[in-house]
Scaffold this motif. Structure first.
Motif, PDB file in Angstrom:
ATOM      1  N   LEU A 185     -15.827  10.222   7.142  1.00  0.00           N
ATOM      2  CA  LEU A 185     -15.113   9.546   6.446  1.00  0.00           C
ATOM      3  C   LEU A 185     -15.541   9.342   5.244  1.00  0.00           C
ATOM      4  CD1 LEU A 185     -12.339   8.240   6.024  1.00  0.00           C
ATOM      5  CD2 LEU A 185     -12.951   6.393   7.076  1.00  0.00           C
ATOM      6  N   GLN A 186     -17.144   8.794   5.181  1.00  0.00           N
ATOM      7  CA  GLN A 186     -17.792   8.542   4.044  1.00  0.00           C
ATOM      8  C   GLN A 186     -17.855   9.968   3.253  1.00  0.00           C
ATOM      9  OE1 GLN A 186     -21.147   6.628   5.442  1.00  0.00           O
ATOM     10  NE2 GLN A 186     -20.431   4.580   5.211  1.00  0.00           N
ATOM     11  N   ILE A 187     -18.327  10.785   3.717  1.00  0.00           N
ATOM     12  CA  ILE A 187     -18.567  12.156   2.874  1.00  0.00           C
ATOM     13  C   ILE A 187     -16.972  12.633   2.576  1.00  0.00           C
ATOM     14  CG2 ILE A 187     -19.017  14.888   3.353  1.00  0.00           C
ATOM     15  CD1 ILE A 187     -20.998  13.861   5.699  1.00  0.00           C
ATOM     16  N   SER A 188     -15.964  12.720   3.161  1.00  0.00           N
ATOM     17  CA  SER A 188     -14.714  12.853   2.508  1.00  0.00           C
ATOM     18  C   SER A 188     -14.420  12.079   1.557  1.00  0.00           C
ATOM     19  CB  SER A 188     -13.776  12.779   3.864  1.00  0.00           C
ATOM     20  OG  SER A 188     -13.805  13.527   4.899  1.00  0.00           O
ATOM     21  N   GLN A 189     -14.711  10.895   1.549  1.00  0.00           N
ATOM     22  CA  GLN A 189     -14.294  10.046   0.482  1.00  0.00           C
ATOM     23  C   GLN A 189     -15.231  10.261  -0.764  1.00  0.00           C
ATOM     24  OE1 GLN A 189     -12.144   7.399   0.284  1.00  0.00           O
ATOM     25  NE2 GLN A 189     -12.442   6.937  -1.641  1.00  0.00           N
ATOM     26  N   GLU A 190     -16.566  10.538  -0.413  1.00  0.00           N
ATOM     27  CA  GLU A 190     -17.208  11.085  -1.707  1.00  0.00           C
ATOM     28  C   GLU A 190     -16.749  12.440  -2.247  1.00  0.00           C
ATOM     29  OE1 GLU A 190     -21.368  11.298  -0.540  1.00  0.00           O
ATOM     30  OE2 GLU A 190     -21.509   8.981   0.139  1.00  0.00           O
ATOM     31  N   ILE A 191     -16.461  13.337  -1.446  1.00  0.00           N
ATOM     32  CA  ILE A 191     -15.707  14.687  -1.966  1.00  0.00           C
ATOM     33  C   ILE A 191     -14.441  14.227  -2.482  1.00  0.00           C
ATOM     34  CG2 ILE A 191     -14.616  16.757  -1.269  1.00  0.00           C
ATOM     35  CD1 ILE A 191     -16.569  16.867   0.990  1.00  0.00           C
ATOM     36  N   LEU A 192     -13.932  13.006  -2.179  1.00  0.00           N
ATOM     37  CA  LEU A 192     -12.514  13.124  -2.852  1.00  0.00           C
ATOM     38  C   LEU A 192     -12.790  12.371  -4.140  1.00  0.00           C
ATOM     39  CD1 LEU A 192      -9.359  12.557  -2.755  1.00  0.00           C
ATOM     40  CD2 LEU A 192      -9.714  10.366  -1.705  1.00  0.00           C
ATOM     41  N   GLU A 193     -13.815  11.519  -4.161  1.00  0.00           N
ATOM     42  CA  GLU A 193     -13.860  10.909  -5.536  1.00  0.00           C
ATOM     43  C   GLU A 193     -14.757  11.620  -6.805  1.00  0.00           C
ATOM     44  OE1 GLU A 193     -13.403   7.946  -6.629  1.00  0.00           O
ATOM     45  OE2 GLU A 193     -12.805   7.089  -4.468  1.00  0.00           O
ATOM     46  N   HIS A 194     -15.366  12.784  -6.336  1.00  0.00           N
ATOM     47  CA  HIS A 194     -15.882  13.488  -7.191  1.00  0.00           C
ATOM     48  C   HIS A 194     -15.250  14.983  -7.520  1.00  0.00           C
ATOM     49  CE1 HIS A 194     -19.272  11.404  -5.743  1.00  0.00           C
ATOM     50  NE2 HIS A 194     -19.998  11.395  -7.140  1.00  0.00           N
ATOM     51  N   LEU A 195     -14.028  15.028  -7.055  1.00  0.00           N
ATOM     52  CA  LEU A 195     -13.217  16.013  -7.420  1.00  0.00           C
ATOM     53  C   LEU A 195     -12.816  16.172  -8.658  1.00  0.00           C
ATOM     54  CD1 LEU A 195     -10.696  16.228  -4.445  1.00  0.00           C
ATOM     55  CD2 LEU A 195     -12.371  17.976  -4.805  1.00  0.00           C
ATOM     56  N   PRO A 196     -12.716  17.504  -9.338  1.00  0.00           N
ATOM     57  CA  PRO A 196     -12.469  17.350 -10.860  1.00  0.00           C
ATOM     58  C   PRO A 196     -10.897  17.047 -11.270  1.00  0.00           C
ATOM     59  CG  PRO A 196     -12.787  19.545 -10.268  1.00  0.00           C
ATOM     60  CD  PRO A 196     -12.952  18.673  -9.123  1.00  0.00           C
ATOM     61  N   VAL A 197     -10.115  16.433 -10.291  1.00  0.00           N
ATOM     62  CA  VAL A 197      -8.767  16.707 -10.511  1.00  0.00           C
ATOM     63  C   VAL A 197      -8.364  15.052  -9.896  1.00  0.00           C
ATOM     64  CG1 VAL A 197      -8.004  18.988 -10.263  1.00  0.00           C
ATOM     65  CG2 VAL A 197      -8.218  17.532  -8.183  1.00  0.00           C
ATOM     66  N   GLY A 198      -7.211  14.550 -10.449  1.00  0.00           N
ATOM     67  CA  GLY A 198      -6.635  13.376 -10.000  1.00  0.00           C
ATOM     68  C   GLY A 198      -5.953  13.373  -9.004  1.00  0.00           C
ATOM     69  N   ILE A 199      -6.386  12.596  -7.804  1.00  0.00           N
ATOM     70  CA  ILE A 199      -5.512  12.479  -6.625  1.00  0.00           C
ATOM     71  C   ILE A 199      -4.679  11.142  -6.352  1.00  0.00           C
ATOM     72  CG2 ILE A 199      -5.614  12.633  -4.116  1.00  0.00           C
ATOM     73  CD1 ILE A 199      -6.425  15.383  -5.394  1.00  0.00           C
ATOM     74  N   ILE A 200      -3.712  11.099  -6.004  1.00  0.00           N
ATOM     75  CA  ILE A 200      -2.816  10.006  -5.632  1.00  0.00           C
ATOM     76  C   ILE A 200      -1.906  10.180  -4.600  1.00  0.00           C
ATOM     77  CG2 ILE A 200      -0.932   8.390  -6.572  1.00  0.00           C
ATOM     78  CD1 ILE A 200      -1.813   8.816  -9.388  1.00  0.00           C
ATOM     79  N   GLY A 201      -1.831   9.202  -3.587  1.00  0.00           N
ATOM     80  CA  GLY A 201      -1.079   9.114  -2.340  1.00  0.00           C
ATOM     81  C   GLY A 201      -0.236   8.091  -2.442  1.00  0.00           C
ATOM     82  N   ILE A 202       1.063   8.320  -2.149  1.00  0.00           N
ATOM     83  CA  ILE A 202       2.273   7.335  -2.198  1.00  0.00           C
ATOM     84  C   ILE A 202       2.812   7.337  -0.968  1.00  0.00           C
ATOM     85  CG2 ILE A 202       4.477   6.435  -3.550  1.00  0.00           C
ATOM     86  CD1 ILE A 202       3.517   8.288  -5.870  1.00  0.00           C
ATOM     87  N   ASP A 203       3.381   6.244  -0.372  1.00  0.00           N
ATOM     88  CA  ASP A 203       3.660   6.092   0.950  1.00  0.00           C
ATOM     89  C   ASP A 203       5.266   5.923   0.685  1.00  0.00           C
ATOM     90  OD1 ASP A 203       4.418   3.510   0.292  1.00  0.00           O
ATOM     91  OD2 ASP A 203       2.978   2.653   1.450  1.00  0.00           O
ATOM     92  N   GLU A 204       6.020   5.761   2.070  1.00  0.00           N
ATOM     93  CA  GLU A 204       7.320   5.942   1.954  1.00  0.00           C
ATOM     94  C   GLU A 204       8.021   4.634   1.222  1.00  0.00           C
ATOM     95  OE1 GLU A 204       8.807   8.243   5.860  1.00  0.00           O
ATOM     96  OE2 GLU A 204       7.723   6.434   6.318  1.00  0.00           O
ATOM     97  N   GLN A 205       7.502   3.776   0.864  1.00  0.00           N
ATOM     98  CA  GLN A 205       7.664   2.398   0.292  1.00  0.00           C
ATOM     99  C   GLN A 205       7.300   2.695  -1.519  1.00  0.00           C
ATOM    100  OE1 GLN A 205       6.290   1.870   3.569  1.00  0.00           O
ATOM    101  NE2 GLN A 205       8.388   2.090   3.887  1.00  0.00           N
TER     102      GLN A 205
END
Length: 294
Positions: A185-205
């Motif tokens: 999970l930490q590795i996945s989070q680090e990968i997510l943080e260092h991507l050259p694109v913006g990532i946003i997750g929005i739930d059903e609310q």
């Protein structure tokens, strides 16, 4: 010399009487043996008889005996010598000397060292003799019960120890699995943080439940700003919200290639995916790739 005798309630020892109280009478005088049998037969004992210490040891090797009554003065092996051997071979068996009062001094040392449970004198009082033998059997049976309970406790403790070992191993394995998952999970989070694109997750609310550094840099006014926990409508630009409103009612699965302008001079390539069909989570993932020159 008469051969050893075995007496039961009936004429033959059956399987059911094997577990009842068994007493061994040892005396070189046949009339004493017979008198003791008459006294004790009414109490329902399995009665074994021997005319010497050697015969007594031979019977003990074949039968489980709870109480022994032995004369002291016998040829070849005295009662004390016999009972000392019994103590070494069958320490739980209760050992009683029944002899003339004049023999008390010769058996005192054996009594003191525990080879003899009790000394009873001849001639005997029948009621007193029977009470002493009854008490001896109760003592023997209590010892046997304690031994049985001790073995059961040892067996239960051994099983509990094995269960604890298995539990410890399972805990160790589960801990290792959790640590491995946390590392992934930490590795996945680090990968997510260092991507050259913006990532946003929005739930059903419509709450923002995931974002990376690039997304924070695009939408937050201050370096310490955070999108997590905010409503999309409160922080996302109108152009992006309009795009989401246009596509979300149509149960969008995938949108790629839309280019929108967030602020003056800042345009992004937008990719949108809905979640739920192939994952437990539901909501929308937005990928924002700033166009070169922004």
């Amino acid at each position: 010399m008469a051969s050893p005798e075995i007496h039961t309630r009936g004429s033959l020892m059956t399987e059911s009487t094997q577990t009842s109280r068994t007493i061994l009478l040892v005396d070189d005088e046949i009339n004493i043996i017979n008198a003791l049998k008459r006294t004790l037969r009414r109490d329902g004992y399995n009665i074994l008889t021997a005319n010497s210490g050697e015969e007594g040891l031979a019977l003990l090797a074949k039968h489980e005996v709870g109480v022994i009554i032995s004369d002291q003065r016998m040829p070849h092996m005295t009662g004390v010598e016999f009972l000392r051997k019994v103590k070494m071979l069958y320490p739980k068996t209760l050992r009683i000397v029944l002899s003339g009062y004049s023999e008390l001094e010769s058996v005192t040392s054996a009594i003191n060292e525990g080879a003899i449970y009790k000394f009873l004198s001849k001639p005997w009082d029948e009621d007193l003799l029977r009470d002493n033998i009854r008490n001896a059997f109760q003592h023997y049976e209590m010892e046997q019960e304690n031994l049985r309970l001790t073995k059961e406790l040892q067996s239960a403790n051994a099983k509990l120890s094995m269960l604890n070992q298995n539990l410890e191993q399972k805990v160790t394995d589960k801990t290792r699995e959790i640590v491995h998952s946390i590392n992934l999970l930490q590795i996945s989070q680090e990968i997510l943080e260092h991507l050259p694109v913006g990532i946003i997750g929005i739930d059903e609310q419509n709450m923002i439940v995931a974002s990376n550094r690039r997304a924070e840099a695009i939408f937050c006014q201050s370096p310490d700003g955070c999108l997590l926990g905010l409503l999309a409508a409160d922080v996302l630009p109108e152009s992006l919200l309009q795009l989401l409103q246009n596509v979300y009612p149509d149960n969008l699965v995938h949108l790629d290639g839309e280019i929108i302008t967030l602020t003056e001079g800042v345009s992004v390539h937008v990719l949108i995916n809905t979640m739920g069909e192939t994952s437990r989570s539901k909501g929308i993932i937005i990928v924002l790739s700033p166009l070169k020159g922004n």
